[in-house]
Motif scaffolding. Structure first.
Motif, PDB file in Angstrom:
ATOM      1  N   PHE A  76      -8.534 -23.387   7.399  1.00 40.39           N
ATOM      2  CA  PHE A  76      -7.664 -22.334   7.939  1.00 40.39           C
ATOM      3  C   PHE A  76      -8.163 -20.989   7.429  1.00 40.39           C
ATOM      4  CE2 PHE A  76      -5.832 -24.541   4.315  1.00 40.39           C
ATOM      5  CZ  PHE A  76      -5.667 -23.523   3.377  1.00 40.39           C
ATOM      6  N   GLU A  77      -7.936 -19.951   8.225  1.00 41.81           N
ATOM      7  CA  GLU A  77      -8.320 -18.608   7.805  1.00 41.81           C
ATOM      8  C   GLU A  77      -7.111 -17.697   7.707  1.00 41.81           C
ATOM      9  OE1 GLU A  77      -9.545 -15.791  10.990  1.00 41.81           O
ATOM     10  OE2 GLU A  77      -7.439 -16.310  10.877  1.00 41.81           O
ATOM     11  N   ILE A  78      -5.925 -18.301   7.752  1.00 38.99           N
ATOM     12  CA  ILE A  78      -4.691 -17.537   7.670  1.00 38.99           C
ATOM     13  C   ILE A  78      -3.638 -18.383   6.960  1.00 38.99           C
ATOM     14  CG2 ILE A  78      -3.885 -18.325   9.950  1.00 38.99           C
ATOM     15  CD1 ILE A  78      -2.741 -15.455  10.324  1.00 38.99           C
ATOM     16  N   GLU A  79      -2.850 -17.731   6.090  1.00 40.20           N
ATOM     17  CA  GLU A  79      -1.858 -18.490   5.315  1.00 40.20           C
ATOM     18  C   GLU A  79      -0.633 -18.896   6.119  1.00 40.20           C
ATOM     19  OE1 GLU A  79      -3.753 -16.087   1.901  1.00 40.20           O
ATOM     20  OE2 GLU A  79      -3.824 -16.162   4.072  1.00 40.20           O
ATOM     21  N   LEU A  80      -0.570 -18.507   7.405  1.00 36.33           N
ATOM     22  CA  LEU A  80       0.544 -18.921   8.253  1.00 36.33           C
ATOM     23  C   LEU A  80       0.395 -20.354   8.747  1.00 36.33           C
ATOM     24  CD1 LEU A  80       1.057 -15.668  10.369  1.00 36.33           C
ATOM     25  CD2 LEU A  80       2.356 -16.442   8.380  1.00 36.33           C
ATOM     26  N   ALA A  81      -0.710 -20.998   8.415  1.00 40.54           N
ATOM     27  CA  ALA A  81      -0.860 -22.415   8.733  1.00 40.54           C
ATOM     28  C   ALA A  81       0.239 -23.214   8.033  1.00 40.54           C
ATOM     29  CB  ALA A  81      -2.231 -22.916   8.299  1.00 40.54           C
ATOM     30  N   ASP A  82       0.648 -24.320   8.641  1.00 36.15           N
ATOM     31  CA  ASP A  82       1.728 -25.156   8.112  1.00 36.15           C
ATOM     32  C   ASP A  82       1.123 -26.260   7.238  1.00 36.15           C
ATOM     33  OD1 ASP A  82       3.708 -27.088   7.701  1.00 36.15           O
ATOM     34  OD2 ASP A  82       4.660 -26.731   9.628  1.00 36.15           O
ATOM     35  N   PRO A  83       1.343 -26.226   5.930  1.00 40.14           N
ATOM     36  CA  PRO A  83       0.714 -27.232   5.059  1.00 40.14           C
ATOM     37  C   PRO A  83       1.212 -28.648   5.325  1.00 40.14           C
ATOM     38  CG  PRO A  83       2.253 -25.871   3.817  1.00 40.14           C
ATOM     39  CD  PRO A  83       2.108 -25.237   5.158  1.00 40.14           C
ATOM     40  N   ASP A  84       2.514 -28.793   5.629  1.00 37.45           N
ATOM     41  CA  ASP A  84       3.043 -30.126   5.904  1.00 37.45           C
ATOM     42  C   ASP A  84       2.396 -30.720   7.152  1.00 37.45           C
ATOM     43  OD1 ASP A  84       4.741 -29.874   3.713  1.00 37.45           O
ATOM     44  OD2 ASP A  84       6.393 -29.098   4.912  1.00 37.45           O
ATOM     45  N   LEU A  85       2.261 -29.892   8.183  1.00 31.20           N
ATOM     46  CA  LEU A  85       1.650 -30.352   9.430  1.00 31.20           C
ATOM     47  C   LEU A  85       0.175 -30.668   9.219  1.00 31.20           C
ATOM     48  CD1 LEU A  85       1.799 -30.879  12.462  1.00 31.20           C
ATOM     49  CD2 LEU A  85       1.488 -28.418  12.836  1.00 31.20           C
ATOM     50  N   LEU A  86      -0.532 -29.826   8.489  1.00 32.40           N
ATOM     51  CA  LEU A  86      -1.943 -30.090   8.223  1.00 32.40           C
ATOM     52  C   LEU A  86      -2.126 -31.397   7.453  1.00 32.40           C
ATOM     53  CD1 LEU A  86      -3.329 -26.560   7.262  1.00 32.40           C
ATOM     54  CD2 LEU A  86      -3.994 -27.940   9.240  1.00 32.40           C
ATOM     55  N   GLU A  87      -1.254 -31.625   6.483  1.00 34.66           N
ATOM     56  CA  GLU A  87      -1.341 -32.859   5.701  1.00 34.66           C
ATOM     57  C   GLU A  87      -1.102 -34.082   6.580  1.00 34.66           C
ATOM     58  OE1 GLU A  87      -0.063 -33.540   1.282  1.00 34.66           O
ATOM     59  OE2 GLU A  87       1.717 -33.652   2.564  1.00 34.66           O
ATOM     60  N   GLU A  88      -0.082 -33.994   7.422  1.00 32.66           N
ATOM     61  CA  GLU A  88       0.241 -35.117   8.316  1.00 32.66           C
ATOM     62  C   GLU A  88      -0.896 -35.394   9.289  1.00 32.66           C
ATOM     63  OE1 GLU A  88       2.799 -35.802  12.330  1.00 32.66           O
ATOM     64  OE2 GLU A  88       3.656 -34.422  10.853  1.00 32.66           O
ATOM     65  N   VAL A  89      -1.406 -34.344   9.924  1.00 40.63           N
ATOM     66  CA  VAL A  89      -2.468 -34.505  10.924  1.00 40.63           C
ATOM     67  C   VAL A  89      -3.752 -35.003  10.269  1.00 40.63           C
ATOM     68  CG1 VAL A  89      -3.962 -33.238  12.505  1.00 40.63           C
ATOM     69  CG2 VAL A  89      -1.492 -32.845  12.538  1.00 40.63           C
ATOM     70  N   SER A  90      -4.040 -34.509   9.082  1.00 41.04           N
ATOM     71  CA  SER A  90      -5.225 -34.960   8.370  1.00 41.04           C
ATOM     72  C   SER A  90      -5.171 -36.458   8.108  1.00 41.04           C
ATOM     73  CB  SER A  90      -5.351 -34.196   7.051  1.00 41.04           C
ATOM     74  OG  SER A  90      -6.411 -34.699   6.270  1.00 41.04           O
ATOM     75  N   GLU A  91      -3.999 -36.940   7.703  1.00 40.04           N
ATOM     76  CA  GLU A  91      -3.850 -38.360   7.401  1.00 40.04           C
ATOM     77  C   GLU A  91      -3.911 -39.216   8.652  1.00 40.04           C
ATOM     78  OE1 GLU A  91      -0.190 -38.556   5.292  1.00 40.04           O
ATOM     79  OE2 GLU A  91      -1.013 -37.740   3.421  1.00 40.04           O
ATOM     80  N   THR A  92      -3.225 -38.794   9.709  1.00 36.43           N
ATOM     81  CA  THR A  92      -3.174 -39.616  10.926  1.00 36.43           C
ATOM     82  C   THR A  92      -4.498 -39.598  11.682  1.00 36.43           C
ATOM     83  OG1 THR A  92      -2.215 -37.770  12.162  1.00 36.43           O
ATOM     84  CG2 THR A  92      -0.688 -39.343  11.173  1.00 36.43           C
ATOM     85  N   ALA A  93      -5.187 -38.446  11.663  1.00 30.14           N
ATOM     86  CA  ALA A  93      -6.444 -38.337  12.410  1.00 30.14           C
ATOM     87  C   ALA A  93      -7.657 -38.702  11.559  1.00 30.14           C
ATOM     88  CB  ALA A  93      -6.600 -36.923  12.952  1.00 30.14           C
ATOM     89  N   GLY A  94      -7.450 -38.825  10.253  1.00 24.18           N
ATOM     90  CA  GLY A  94      -8.569 -39.136   9.379  1.00 24.18           C
ATOM     91  C   GLY A  94      -9.575 -38.003   9.265  1.00 24.18           C
ATOM     92  N   VAL A  95      -9.090 -36.778   9.362  1.00 26.09           N
ATOM     93  CA  VAL A  95      -9.958 -35.598   9.298  1.00 26.09           C
ATOM     94  C   VAL A  95      -9.639 -34.831   8.018  1.00 26.09           C
ATOM     95  CG1 VAL A  95     -10.624 -33.448  10.433  1.00 26.09           C
ATOM     96  CG2 VAL A  95     -10.041 -35.446  11.810  1.00 26.09           C
ATOM     97  N   PRO A  96     -10.608 -34.643   7.123  1.00 31.12           N
ATOM     98  CA  PRO A  96     -10.329 -33.917   5.877  1.00 31.12           C
ATOM     99  C   PRO A  96      -9.935 -32.471   6.146  1.00 31.12           C
ATOM    100  CG  PRO A  96     -12.458 -35.049   5.797  1.00 31.12           C
ATOM    101  CD  PRO A  96     -12.001 -35.098   7.212  1.00 31.12           C
ATOM    102  N   VAL A  97      -9.023 -31.938   5.336  1.00 29.47           N
ATOM    103  CA  VAL A  97      -8.633 -30.535   5.431  1.00 29.47           C
ATOM    104  C   VAL A  97      -8.827 -29.886   4.065  1.00 29.47           C
ATOM    105  CG1 VAL A  97      -6.192 -31.126   5.047  1.00 29.47           C
ATOM    106  CG2 VAL A  97      -6.804 -28.900   6.013  1.00 29.47           C
ATOM    107  N   HIS A  98      -9.482 -28.725   4.070  1.00 30.63           N
ATOM    108  CA  HIS A  98      -9.737 -27.967   2.847  1.00 30.63           C
ATOM    109  C   HIS A  98      -9.515 -26.483   3.098  1.00 30.63           C
ATOM    110  CE1 HIS A  98     -11.416 -31.177   0.333  1.00 30.63           C
ATOM    111  NE2 HIS A  98     -12.052 -31.611   1.401  1.00 30.63           N
ATOM    112  N   PRO A  99      -9.030 -25.753   2.085  1.00 29.12           N
ATOM    113  CA  PRO A  99      -8.445 -26.210   0.831  1.00 29.12           C
ATOM    114  C   PRO A  99      -7.249 -27.130   1.085  1.00 29.12           C
ATOM    115  CG  PRO A  99      -8.906 -23.864   0.708  1.00 29.12           C
ATOM    116  CD  PRO A  99      -9.079 -24.278   2.137  1.00 29.12           C
ATOM    117  N   SER A 100      -6.756 -27.772   0.048  1.00 29.28           N
ATOM    118  CA  SER A 100      -5.739 -28.787   0.225  1.00 29.28           C
ATOM    119  C   SER A 100      -4.408 -28.175   0.662  1.00 29.28           C
ATOM    120  CB  SER A 100      -5.530 -29.573  -1.067  1.00 29.28           C
ATOM    121  OG  SER A 100      -4.752 -28.824  -1.971  1.00 29.28           O
ATOM    122  N   PRO A 101      -3.612 -28.904   1.438  1.00 29.90           N
ATOM    123  CA  PRO A 101      -2.279 -28.414   1.803  1.00 29.90           C
ATOM    124  C   PRO A 101      -1.424 -28.070   0.590  1.00 29.90           C
ATOM    125  CG  PRO A 101      -2.893 -30.240   3.223  1.00 29.90           C
ATOM    126  CD  PRO A 101      -3.946 -30.150   2.164  1.00 29.90           C
TER     127      PRO A 101
END
Length: 407
Positions: A76-101
């Motif tokens: 993400f390049e903006i702090e308005l990203a939703d950490p809960d949503l990123l964490e959920e999508v990362s787990e379900t899609a198997g796609v790493p997200v960095h920095p961590s939610p």
């Protein structure tokens, strides 16, 4: 018939398609990494240089899932990203997200950020929670006045921050920073010698820092950065050491912008942290062996980090909107459509050719469709091996000051 060529790298999905996403894509292309960005603004600044833009809100579940479906890594390049949503999508899609939610959650709330930094033993200014005017007045009794009031969430470029001079101003200041939407934090007003910053990066089992920069703010907006910071070696070493402590405290790969105060006693205190490339690191495009944007792409896609050595003394100056009211930016329009343009509602940046013709000046335009007062529209850098920092800062300012929007 030869098979179609493919890029050697992965696809990076980015929540946000502003100027940071644009410069990230420019840095990713030589690495063979393609970007897909999610942004609510059609034809966002990053759109001309990325493979694809998904038009949607930063916290739209369907849009974020679509982004994950099209990417091998997420950031993400903006702090308005939703950490809960990123964490959920990362787990379900198997796609790493960095920095961590988890890191994003911490950074999004300035009070939580300061509490956790203090608990980790990292030096920060004294602070207090201020949910209402009574809290703020109590905090002023403890911290003294004047002090700085910050909305806990959502503030940027001076928005969400305001000084409070006396207890009588408590209600007005809380209203000015928008504290009713999530509360506020009040900090002691630091007697600082200068503001400095360190761009740090975490990779897979690697940590690196760029040389310490000195930042010049006006009205809470970053105007210029000069590197190396015009301070002592001891202060620069202390700033780097504190920045490395911050990096150890944070979780997840990527670039972090770490803003610091050098106090009048020569100590270092952490002001704020951005879990992404930062305006105070734009100088790295011309001034460092590897830019902060390339470093971020390397880090979040699991690649080795590049060198952070200083190529030359460098100064950066932001190009801010100098119009009196919001207007369309002429620079983003197709010249063939000029007959349809309302001349009264457009603003054109003048002086670009002069900047481009000046040796040792780099020009960067962000491609924003609208210019309004003090909006960051681009930046210039001045660079030169062995040059005096003061001289380069004057050169950057001169180049910037020759640029103006026709109103």
């Amino acid at each position: 018939m030869n098979p179609p060529l493919s890029t050697p790298g992965p696809t990076l999905g980015v929540v946000g398609g502003g100027q940071l996403g644009r410069m990230m894509a420019e840095a990713a292309a030589p690495l063979g990494v393609e970007l897909v960005v999610l942004d609510p603004t059609p034809n966002c600044p990053a759109s001309p240089v990325v493979r694809e833009q998904i038009v949607g809100e930063f916290d739209d579940p369907d849009a974020v899932r679509e982004l994950a479906d099209r990417a091998d890594f997420l950031t993400f390049e903006i702090e308005l990203a939703d950490p809960d949503l990123l964490e959920e999508v990362s787990e379900t899609a198997g796609v790493p997200v960095h920095p961590s939610p988890d890191t994003l959650r911490t950074i999004q709330d300035k009070l939580v950020q300061k509490r956790e930094l203090a608990e980790a033993g990292i030096p920060v200014p004294a602070f207090r929670r201020a949910d209402d005017a009574d809290d703020l007045r109590d905090a002023l009794d403890e911290l003294g006045a004047p002090a700085m009031v910050k909305a806990r969430t959502g503030g940027y470029d001076g928005r969400g921050n305001a000084p409070v001079e006396s207890p009588d101003e408590a209600e007005a200041v809380l209203d000015a920073v928008g504290a009713d939407e999530g509360g506020a934090m009040v900090e002691e007003l630091v007697d600082f010698e200068r503001e400095v910053s360190v761009i740090g990066v975490k990779g897979d089992d690697e940590v690196a820092t760029f040389p310490v920069g000195e930042n010049v703010h006006e009205a809470e907006i970053l105007r210029e950065t000069v590197v190396p910071a015009r301070t002592s070696d001891a202060v620069r070493e202390r700033a780097e050491a504190v920045a490395r402590d911050v990096l150890e405290f944070l979780d997840g790969c990527g670039v972090y912008g770490i803003e610091l105060f050098e106090t009048s006693e020569g100590d270092i205190q952490v002001n704020e942290i951005a879990p992404r490339p930062h305006n105070s690191g734009h100088w790295t495009i011309e001034g460092a062996s590897t830019s902060q944007f390339e470093q971020h792409v390397r880090a979040v896609t699991g690649r080795p980090l590049g060198a952070t050595d200083l190529r030359s003394t460098t100064a950066m100056a932001n190009i801010l909107g100098d119009v009196r009211e919001s207007k369309d930016s002429r620079a983003h329009q197709n010249p063939s459509d000029s007959e349809d343009v309302d001349e009264r509602r457009t603003a054109e940046l003048h002086g670009v050719d002069d900047a481009l013709a000046t040796p040792g000046i780099g020009f960067h335009w962000y491609g924003k469709q609208e210019v309004y007062p003090l909006r960051k529209m681009g930046h210039v850098t001045a660079f030169g091996d062995g040059s005096d920092p003061d001289e380069l800062l004057r050169k950057a300012r001169d180049a910037r000051d020759e640029l103006s929007f026709d109103t």
